[in-house]
Design a protein around this motif. Structure first.
Motif, mmCIF file in Angstrom:
data_model
loop_
_atom_site.group_PDB
_atom_site.id
_atom_site.type_symbol
_atom_site.label_atom_id
_atom_site.label_comp_id
_atom_site.label_asym_id
_atom_site.label_seq_id
_atom_site.Cartn_x
_atom_site.Cartn_y
_atom_site.Cartn_z
ATOM 1 N N ASN A 150 0.831 -1.202 0.000
ATOM 2 C CA ASN A 150 0.000 0.000 0.000
ATOM 3 C C ASN A 150 0.869 1.256 0.000
ATOM 4 O OD1 ASN A 150 -2.468 1.359 -0.067
ATOM 5 N ND2 ASN A 150 -2.552 1.541 2.170
ATOM 6 N N LYS A 151 1.888 1.246 -0.876
ATOM 7 C CA LYS A 151 2.840 2.342 -0.971
ATOM 8 C C LYS A 151 2.410 3.340 -2.040
ATOM 9 C CE LYS A 151 6.487 0.847 1.593
ATOM 10 N NZ LYS A 151 7.187 1.612 2.643
ATOM 11 N N VAL A 152 2.743 4.608 -1.822
ATOM 12 C CA VAL A 152 2.628 5.615 -2.860
ATOM 13 C C VAL A 152 3.931 5.611 -3.648
ATOM 14 C CG1 VAL A 152 2.385 8.072 -3.364
ATOM 15 C CG2 VAL A 152 1.045 7.034 -1.523
ATOM 16 N N ILE A 153 3.849 5.460 -4.967
ATOM 17 C CA ILE A 153 5.032 5.394 -5.816
ATOM 18 C C ILE A 153 5.019 6.590 -6.769
ATOM 19 C CG2 ILE A 153 6.308 4.040 -7.519
ATOM 20 C CD1 ILE A 153 6.202 2.616 -4.852
ATOM 21 N N ASN A 154 5.900 7.546 -6.508
ATOM 22 C CA ASN A 154 6.064 8.700 -7.391
ATOM 23 C C ASN A 154 7.444 8.605 -8.037
ATOM 24 O OD1 ASN A 154 3.570 9.779 -6.698
ATOM 25 N ND2 ASN A 154 4.395 11.022 -5.041
ATOM 26 N N ILE A 155 7.481 8.165 -9.282
ATOM 27 C CA ILE A 155 8.758 7.960 -9.965
ATOM 28 C C ILE A 155 9.225 9.272 -10.586
ATOM 29 C CG2 ILE A 155 9.899 6.736 -11.858
ATOM 30 C CD1 ILE A 155 7.909 4.446 -11.395
ATOM 31 N N PHE A 174 1.904 17.898 -9.410
ATOM 32 C CA PHE A 174 1.645 16.596 -10.017
ATOM 33 C C PHE A 174 1.587 15.465 -8.995
ATOM 34 C CE2 PHE A 174 3.477 12.805 -12.322
ATOM 35 C CZ PHE A 174 2.372 12.556 -13.118
ATOM 36 N N TYR A 175 2.505 15.472 -8.020
ATOM 37 C CA TYR A 175 2.622 14.352 -7.102
ATOM 38 C C TYR A 175 1.730 14.523 -5.872
ATOM 39 C CZ TYR A 175 6.945 12.694 -9.407
ATOM 40 O OH TYR A 175 7.871 12.212 -10.283
ATOM 41 N N PRO A 176 1.051 13.454 -5.461
ATOM 42 C CA PRO A 176 0.409 13.495 -4.141
ATOM 43 C C PRO A 176 1.474 13.466 -3.046
ATOM 44 C CG PRO A 176 0.207 11.304 -5.113
ATOM 45 C CD PRO A 176 0.822 12.184 -6.153
#
Length: 464
Positions: free
Chosen positions: A131-136, A460-462
């Motif tokens: 349940n990770k947030v992934i912002n590449i 753009f990123y949460p």
């Protein structure tokens, strides 16, 4: 298997944590604490494996069973299902001492697909399981961006932003990135060169507060998983060669700019693969060639060339090799990297230069030699090289002296038709490339300004 940083200030961590960390939290690059040794008996057993199963065999040495075997198998087989060749990476014989390993049969027609299709699926797997947030966040000189976007576009729980140098990538490279319309993709076209883009990325990853707030993850070759995945095709190429032919070991010639692809070969060699020499092929941006021949690592004037993916001065993965050159002394690495940051150059002593020359050959290929090589191989073998692969072939010819050499074909020539047309050669584009020219583009063009880029990322990123 534990992982640590080249600068020694990151507590030992596991495979998934290393994958998610990307750049070490101390500014160094993550490496395995010990490199597994592959025996000749194991190599013989691996000869029967498909590319997918070889990937599984190598990864199983590094993952600590943090990914269940069946899950890892599903990830690998899914990642290479879309490659256009049944062998995934076919090996083509040009003559008795020269082979080409074709790495461009993935979705974006470049070698980056080999690692990034897997990494995209692995990020999606981790996002779902943990349940990770992934912002590449990544920078590209052309191919990494397209391959990374292809690997994660539309995937739930993942956002990706790629910086590329404005008007310094090929037209097809640009279209592969900017015609993607998925809402989880942001393309920033920066008015600068790749080193400018990469420098900003490294600064943002080094800002731990910003990195953690916006859950930043790396897709560039600063991420060790990228290096590991690429090391597999060195084993695969060697094992596809006839036993009698490869008995004395093999050279590999590698078009390089960021040192990631060639460091992957170095990792394979340290694992026990019988590599005689790794040949660095550069273009006019020849910092790495001068490092090998002169023992000086120092950027010079930037050049735009026919091989834009190699138009790089500061090679991110150089620090990983420096770690082993310094006998795994992390304090020494940290001191030298600080010196490089302050003085803009590193100079190596005689013993170190001998070691460098025992590991690498190097050849700088100018524009005329690149185009001449494309034309010569088309005439001689009816084989069309892209300009990066042509640099690798030219370097192989300059260095190998009839020794068995595998040269890496890093991209399909359709991606660089600008150079191909200069040779008077008209090529047919694959359908997937032809259709790009009719699609609308979506990108944001920015000055080379960190604050403007951060503003785009924050929108753009949460964040937490």
């Amino acid at each position: 298997m534990k992982y640590t940083s080249t600068r020694g200030k990151v507590p030992a961590c596991g495979f998934i944590d290393t994958f998610l960390m990307g750049l070490g939290d101390d500014g160094g690059l993550m490496i395995p604490a010990t490199i597994p040794a592959i025996s000749s008996q194991t190599l013989a057993e691996w000869q029967r494996l498909s590319f997918q199963d070889l990937m599984l065999a190598v990864f199983s040495l590094y993952t600590n069973d943090e990914i269940p075997a069946e899950d890892l198998k599903d990830l690998v087989y899914t990642s290479y299902a879309g490659f256009r060749s049944p062998e995934v990476l076919p090996l083509t014989k040009l003559n008795d001492s020269l082979y080409i390993l074709e790495l461009f049969h993935g979705p974006t027609f470049a070698f980056k697909d080999v690692a990034l299709q897997l990494m995209g699926n692995l990020y999606a797997y981790v996002a779902k399981k943990q349940n990770k947030v992934i912002n590449i966040l990544g920078a590209t000189s052309g191919d990494t961006g397209a391959a990374a976007i292809s690997g994660v576009r539309g995937k739930e729980g993942i956002q990706i932003c790629i910086l590329h140098p404005h008007e310094k990538v090929s037209r097809v490279q640009e279209l592969q990135m900017t015609t993607v319309q998925d809402d989880n993709v942001l393309n920033l076209s920066v008015k600068g060169n790749f080193d400018d883009c990469q420098g900003i990325i490294k600064e943002l990853f080094a800002d731990l507060e910003f990195k953690n707030k916006y859950h930043l993850r790396a897709i560039n070759s600063i991420n060790f998983v990228r290096i590991l995945a690429q090391s597999v095709y060195y084993f695969y190429a060697y094992l596809q060669l006839p036993e009698g032919v490869r008995a004395g070991g093999v050279n590999f010639s590698i078009p390089t700019g960021n040192f990631g692809n060639i460091f992957s070969g170095y990792l394979a060699k340290r694992m026990g693969l019988p590599i005689n020499k790794l040949i660095l092929a550069t273009n006019e941006n020849n910092i790495l060639q001068r490092f090998v021949h002169d023992g000086i690592y120092m950027p010079d004037k930037f050049h735009s060339t026919y091989s834009p993916s190699m138009d790089i001065q500061i090679a991110s993965n150089f620090e990983r090799y420096l770690y082993y050159l310094c006998d795994e002394d992390a304090n020494e690495v940290a001191e030298r990297m600080e010196r490089f940051k302050a003085e803009g150059r590193l100079e190596f002593n005689e013993a170190e230069r001998e070691k460098i020359l025992s590991d690498f050959g190097a050849h700088s290929v100018n524009g005329a030699e690149c185009l001449n090589t494309i034309q010569a191989y088309k005439d001689r073998y009816d084989y069309l090289l892209d300009p990066h692969t042509a640099c690798g072939i030219a370097a192989a010819e300059a260095d190998r002296k009839d020794k068995l050499t595998v040269s890496l074909a890093t991209a399909h020539p359709a991606k660089f038709d600008e150079a191909i047309r200069l040779c008077g050669i008209k090529q047919s584009f694959p359908e997937a490339v032809r259709e790009l020219f009719d699609k609308p583009q979506r990108q944001v063009v920015l000055d080379n300004n960190k604050e403007d880029i951060v503003e785009q990322l924050v929108r753009f990123y949460p964040a937490d």
